[in-house]
Design an enzyme around this catalytic site. Structure first.
Site, PDB file in Angstrom:
ATOM      1  N   ASP A  74     111.698  72.371  16.747  1.00 27.81           N
ATOM      2  CA  ASP A  74     111.627  73.572  17.873  1.00 27.81           C
ATOM      3  C   ASP A  74     112.371  73.160  18.906  1.00 27.81           C
ATOM      4  O   ASP A  74     112.948  73.991  19.839  1.00 27.81           O
ATOM      5  CB  ASP A  74     110.252  73.686  18.079  1.00 27.81           C
ATOM      6  N   SER A 191     101.429  76.113  26.175  1.00 33.63           N
ATOM      7  CA  SER A 191     100.185  76.807  26.625  1.00 33.63           C
ATOM      8  C   SER A 191      99.153  76.799  25.766  1.00 33.63           C
ATOM      9  O   SER A 191      98.065  76.373  26.319  1.00 33.63           O
ATOM     10  CB  SER A 191     100.617  78.015  26.829  1.00 33.63           C
ATOM     11  N   SER A 193      98.225  74.012  23.898  1.00 35.43           N
ATOM     12  CA  SER A 193      97.809  72.845  23.718  1.00 35.43           C
ATOM     13  C   SER A 193      97.072  72.688  25.052  1.00 35.43           C
ATOM     14  O   SER A 193      96.265  71.695  25.159  1.00 35.43           O
ATOM     15  CB  SER A 193      98.865  71.573  23.686  1.00 35.43           C
TER      16      SER A 193
END
Length: 292
Positions: A74, A191, A193
């Site tokens: 990612d 966000s 996590s």
């Protein structure tokens, strides 16, 4: 002839057999291949390929490519976003890394993925972005983010205070390690996590998520994506850090940040059987229960 760009960073030697499979497949369908300069030399030394064109910037590909393939995880997908920008070039993420919410195509699916491109058997997901409009110029022309814009403390043993307004209305003054403003795409990243909700990519919302808030009653807030978020950070150590996805700079305390929706979207390509709910079930291991 289909024109496909290849992008990646820090490719590991164990991934080269899969990358060779990709180049073999692209050659078999007579694709014109463009390779990013950062990986051209490492690949050229290890991979057999038919004299691809080498590129390095957005301006070299914005009117050239039909698709851009991002090799890796990612993080590489987020870097690929800074290459395609507002060109509308769809990004295809082949996951050579770990979790892969954005780079969702498994490396064993490379041949199938190319066939889907040629046969036009795919869907495009339009993903919204955030733009940092103030202070201007600090990130140059890369003042946008696909996942999130975050502010956080510079020193490990202190907190910062973030005073937040939404469309001019006072929301809260957060005493915390920092604050995240995330897109629906970013709802499964930083966000998530820190306790933020998962938002469907088609939802027209942003999320404001505090990082380790000192007041435990403070919770993430979901807001419409047409609003403007203003943040003013106070820190006793005189500065703080602000990140747009993986790009970070330091700013002085008291600077006001303004965040709003970017004027363009990013197109992510998905294979026919892929969908958002299937991805989060697979990546977050939902349903791993003998009753299912």
């Amino acid at each position: 002839m289909i024109k496909i760009g290849i992008f990646g960073k820090n490719l590991k030697s164990e991934t080269f057999p899969f990358i060779q499979t990709l180049f073999n497949k692209l050659s078999s369908v007579y694709a014109e291949v463009f390779v990013h300069e950062e990986i051209y030399e490492p690949l050229h030394a290890k991979i057999m390929m038919n004299q691809p064109r080498v590129f390095s910037t957005y301006f070299e590909i914005k009117d050239q490519l039909d698709f851009l393939i991002s090799l890796g995880g990612d993080g590489n997908m987020l870097s690929a976003v800074t290459l395609v920008r507002d060109s509308g070039i769809p990004i295809i993420g082949i996951n050579l890394g770990r979790l892969g919410f954005l780079a969702s195509i498994n490396k064993e699916q490379i041949n199938k993925a190319v066939d889907c491109l040629i046969e036009k058997k795919y869907t495009l997901e339009s993903r919204s972005l955030l733009r940092l409009t103030n202070p201007g110029g600090v990130f140059g022309d890369l003042n946008f983010a696909l996942n999130e814009i975050s502010v956080y403390k510079k020193q490990p043993n202190s907190m910062i205070s973030v005073n937040v307004h939404v469309d001019g209305q006072h929301l809260n003054s957060y005493w915390s390690d920092g604050l995240i403003v995330a897109t629906p795409t970013g709802s499964t990243a930083y966000s998530l996590s820190t306790g933020g909700p998962i938002i469907h990519p088609d939802a027209h919302n942003f999320i404001i998520t505090p990082i380790a808030p000192h007041n435990l009653s403070v919770r993430p807030v979901v807001i419409p994506d047409h609003t403007v978020v203003s943040m003013k950070v106070a820190d006793r150590d005189g500065g703080f850090l602000v990140s747009l996805d993986s790009r970070t700079i330091e700013l002085e305390s008291g600077v006001e940040l303004k965040v709003e929706k970017e004027s363009f979207n990013i197109q992510l390509l998905r294979l026919p059987e892929e969908n958002f709910f299937g991805t989060i079930r697979a990546k977050l291991l939902w349903g791993i229960d003998k009753r299912n």
